[in-house]
Write a protein that holds these residues in place. Structure first.
Motif, PDB file in Angstrom:
ATOM      1  N   GLU A 143      59.811  39.175  41.174  1.00 18.38           N
ATOM      2  CA  GLU A 143      59.370  37.786  41.073  1.00 18.38           C
ATOM      3  C   GLU A 143      60.532  36.849  40.757  1.00 18.38           C
ATOM      4  O   GLU A 143      60.696  35.799  41.399  1.00 18.38           O
ATOM      5  N   ASN A 200      62.336  34.003  43.157  1.00 16.63           N
ATOM      6  CA  ASN A 200      62.378  32.609  42.715  1.00 16.63           C
ATOM      7  C   ASN A 200      63.800  32.073  42.587  1.00 16.63           C
ATOM      8  O   ASN A 200      64.000  30.853  42.573  1.00 16.63           O
ATOM      9  N   GLN A 226      58.011  31.688  50.623  1.00 12.92           N
ATOM     10  CA  GLN A 226      56.796  31.632  49.834  1.00 12.92           C
ATOM     11  C   GLN A 226      55.903  32.842  50.069  1.00 12.92           C
ATOM     12  O   GLN A 226      55.201  33.296  49.160  1.00 12.92           O
ATOM     13  N   ALA A 227      55.915  33.365  51.291  1.00 14.80           N
ATOM     14  CA  ALA A 227      55.099  34.551  51.587  1.00 14.80           C
ATOM     15  C   ALA A 227      55.524  35.733  50.715  1.00 14.80           C
ATOM     16  O   ALA A 227      54.676  36.515  50.257  1.00 14.80           O
ATOM     17  N   LYS A 250      56.991  35.484  47.688  1.00 14.03           N
ATOM     18  CA  LYS A 250      56.550  35.167  46.324  1.00 14.03           C
ATOM     19  C   LYS A 250      55.054  35.417  46.171  1.00 14.03           C
ATOM     20  O   LYS A 250      54.609  35.968  45.161  1.00 14.03           O
ATOM     21  N   ASP A 251      54.283  35.026  47.172  1.00 11.36           N
ATOM     22  CA  ASP A 251      52.837  35.225  47.111  1.00 11.36           C
ATOM     23  C   ASP A 251      52.483  36.713  47.086  1.00 11.36           C
ATOM     24  O   ASP A 251      51.557  37.129  46.373  1.00 11.36           O
ATOM     25  N   ALA A 252      53.224  37.503  47.845  1.00 14.06           N
ATOM     26  CA  ALA A 252      52.961  38.943  47.886  1.00 14.06           C
ATOM     27  C   ALA A 252      53.267  39.593  46.541  1.00 14.06           C
ATOM     28  O   ALA A 252      52.524  40.465  46.074  1.00 14.06           O
ATOM     29  N   TYR A 264      53.178  38.143  43.604  1.00 15.06           N
ATOM     30  CA  TYR A 264      52.115  37.724  42.686  1.00 15.06           C
ATOM     31  C   TYR A 264      50.836  38.528  42.939  1.00 15.06           C
ATOM     32  O   TYR A 264      50.193  39.013  41.992  1.00 15.06           O
ATOM     33  N   LEU A 265      50.479  38.716  44.194  1.00 12.38           N
ATOM     34  CA  LEU A 265      49.291  39.516  44.517  1.00 12.38           C
ATOM     35  C   LEU A 265      49.436  40.940  44.012  1.00 12.38           C
ATOM     36  O   LEU A 265      48.503  41.497  43.410  1.00 12.38           O
ATOM     37  N   ASN A 301      53.424  31.598  37.722  1.00 14.50           N
ATOM     38  CA  ASN A 301      53.435  31.243  39.139  1.00 14.50           C
ATOM     39  C   ASN A 301      52.737  29.917  39.437  1.00 14.50           C
ATOM     40  O   ASN A 301      52.633  29.536  40.599  1.00 14.50           O
ATOM     41  N   ALA A 349      49.726  29.154  39.500  1.00 12.25           N
ATOM     42  CA  ALA A 349      48.788  29.535  40.552  1.00 12.25           C
ATOM     43  C   ALA A 349      47.405  28.922  40.320  1.00 12.25           C
ATOM     44  O   ALA A 349      47.123  28.321  39.281  1.00 12.25           O
TER      45      ALA A 349
END
Length: 498
Positions: free
Chosen positions: A388, A392, A427-428, A430-432, A434-435, A454, A456
């Motif tokens: 993460e 970032n 961003q994809a 970062k999103d992955a 976080y998921l 995040n 979120a």
């Protein structure tokens, strides 16, 4: 007086002290040992300090430690973990037969300062701070330089425990990181500030305490995993820096834990029943960095975290207060991911973590005397935190490599991990990450911290009894706790909520 009796008196007296004006109570209780008396005894009886320090660790797992055992969601750190998992939306209350968690799940607690859940969280962490301050003062105070290894190790653990409590208070009672905002009363054993101080003062203390703890515990080999060692202190410091947006320092610490801590990743078999060594129920699991060995002698039964999440323990999960994986999060887990099998798929156990958190006997409602263990921290947290922070800060190569290492064990092969991770950019990616953090640590109290970091939005799936389908930004009123009513009544220095 026998030493064991002294230790009991010390711990009991410290646990009886809370926050606010209770810190300043001038009435002398002649039945307990004062800090001055303990300090005089400590040089010849170092086990006295050990007993006081053990009070911190035992309080972390004490049922009813704040409001008493009649409150069945007052469970120490793991009780807070359930609250935050519900706030994040990843833990759904799908059946509400007994009502213990309805005010948290319905997001009433976090907008109503009179609800007792706020008091439980607030008093729990300030009591940890109070006990830690007592240990530090009994070792000479904040600026003391320990004279020997034993006192150095005591001091390192106490300062880390104090930092741990302040860190969670910042996460739970401030909507988002703002160093200038006045957020919490501050007590360090010398300074008594019942009024709220700026977040920067709290964070500065956390960082100072943890850096000193890492130094003092550099040569410490703990006898039990319930104690804090240098790697746990590094982990807490990594979380602190990440919460502040200092990705560089958080990444350095995370990588250091991975490279020098000696903790292997949780194996595929360990991740889900019926795999070899499966189940998040044993503190001796090699990937666990910090946890608590719950034994039969401790007397944990109905009022216990396991009773709230494990269908195979005699308590609320089995009887009708069902905590399950959010339907949207479950749908996001690929079919070839071993973690999908952590959850039941039919009948009363649908969505329950029956293959992740379970009593090894696996009889419905079977475990009555609790002997399954508590997890507080494991190595995967720092693979994902490193990923993460790397993403970032623009270091996508490191982010992808750490994510691949973890996903190879979840998706069955490195080839599958490569196929998942390689296309991700920006961003994809970062999103992955976080998921995967949400999936990996379901039920472990980490999703809420990631939600805040995040920035979120929490969107609830269809299987929540309350607020199904609704979305909440990370910094809305519903996502943070309120300073409790009793603190505002007893502490005139606080006149407003955050």
């Amino acid at each position: 007086m026998k030493k064991s009796v002294i230790y009991s008196i010390v711990i009991t007296s410290l646990l009886s002290v809370g926050c606010g004006e209770e810190f300043l109570d001038p009435v002398r209780n002649t039945q307990v040992i004062t800090s001055e008396e303990l300090a005089a005894l400590a040089p010849d009886n170092p086990a006295l300090i050990a007993g006081t320090l053990e009070g911190v660790y035992s309080f972390m797992v004490q049922p009813g430690g704040v409001l008493g055992t009649s409150r069945h969601y007052d469970l120490g750190q793991k009780g807070v973990d359930i609250y935050t998992d519900m706030l994040s939306g990843d833990m759904a209350l799908s059946a509400n037969s007994y009502g213990w968690y309805q005010n948290v799940a319905n997001l009433v607690t976090t907008v109503d300062f009179t609800r007792e859940e706020n008091r439980i969280v607030w008093n729990y962490y300030y009591k940890v701070i109070n006990i830690s301050n007592a240990v530090i003062n009994n070792l000479g105070g904040n600026d003391a330089v320990p004279a020997d290894a034993t006192t150095r190790h005591f001091m390192g653990q106490a300062k880390a425990a104090r930092a741990y409590a302040y860190f969670y208070l910042t996460q739970l009672f401030q909507k988002e990181y703002n160093p200038t905002q006045e957020i919490l009363p501050f007590y360090d054993g010398v300074i008594v500030s019942p009024a709220k101080v700026p977040a920067s003062q709290i964070y500065d203390q956390i960082i100072e305490d943890l850096n000193q703890s890492i130094e003092y515990l550099s040569d410490y080999t703990r006898p039990l995993k319930n104690q804090i060692d240098k790697n746990v202190a590094k982990g807490l410091l990594a979380y602190t820096y990440a919460a502040m947006g200092n990705y560089s320092e958080a990444k350095i610490l995370s990588e250091d834990i991975i490279n020098t801590g000696g903790y292997p990743l949780t194996t595929t078999g360990q991740l889900a029943f019926p795999g070899s060594g499966s189940g998040f129920n044993n503190v001796n699991t090699p990937s666990w960095m910090w946890g608590y060995d719950i034994t039969n002698e401790m007397g944990h039964q109905l009022v216990n975290w396991w009773g709230q999440v494990d269908y195979y323990t005699y308590s609320y999960q089995w009887a009708g207060d069902r905590k399950v994986v959010d339907s949207g999060l479950y749908a996001a887990i690929p079919s070839n991911d071993i973690r999908k099998s952590q959850f039941g798929t039919s009948g009363v156990t649908n969505g329950m973590p029956i293959n992740k958190f379970f009593d090894p006997g696996r009889a419905a409602g079977g475990q009555q005397a609790i002997t399954t263990d508590y997890i507080f921290m494991r190595i995967e947290e720092f693979y994902l935190l490193s990923a993460e922070c790397s993403a970032n800060s623009g270091d996508e190569a490191t982010a992808k490599n750490r994510l691949k290492e973890l996903m190879a064990l979840r998706l069955g092969s490195l080839a599958n991990a490569n196929a998942y991770v390689d296309p991700l950019v920006g961003q994809a990616l970062k999103d992955a990450i976080y998921l995967q953090t949400r999936i990996e640590f379901w039920g472990e109290g980490k999703s809420y911290l990631a939600l805040k970091r995040n920035k979120a939005t929490s969107t609830r799936g269809t299987n929540h009894v309350f607020r199904s389908g609704q979305s909440f930004f990370y910094n809305t009123d519903e996502m943070s706790f309120q300073i409790p009513e009793n603190e505002l009544l007893n502490n005139p220095a606080i006149t407003t909520q955050n």
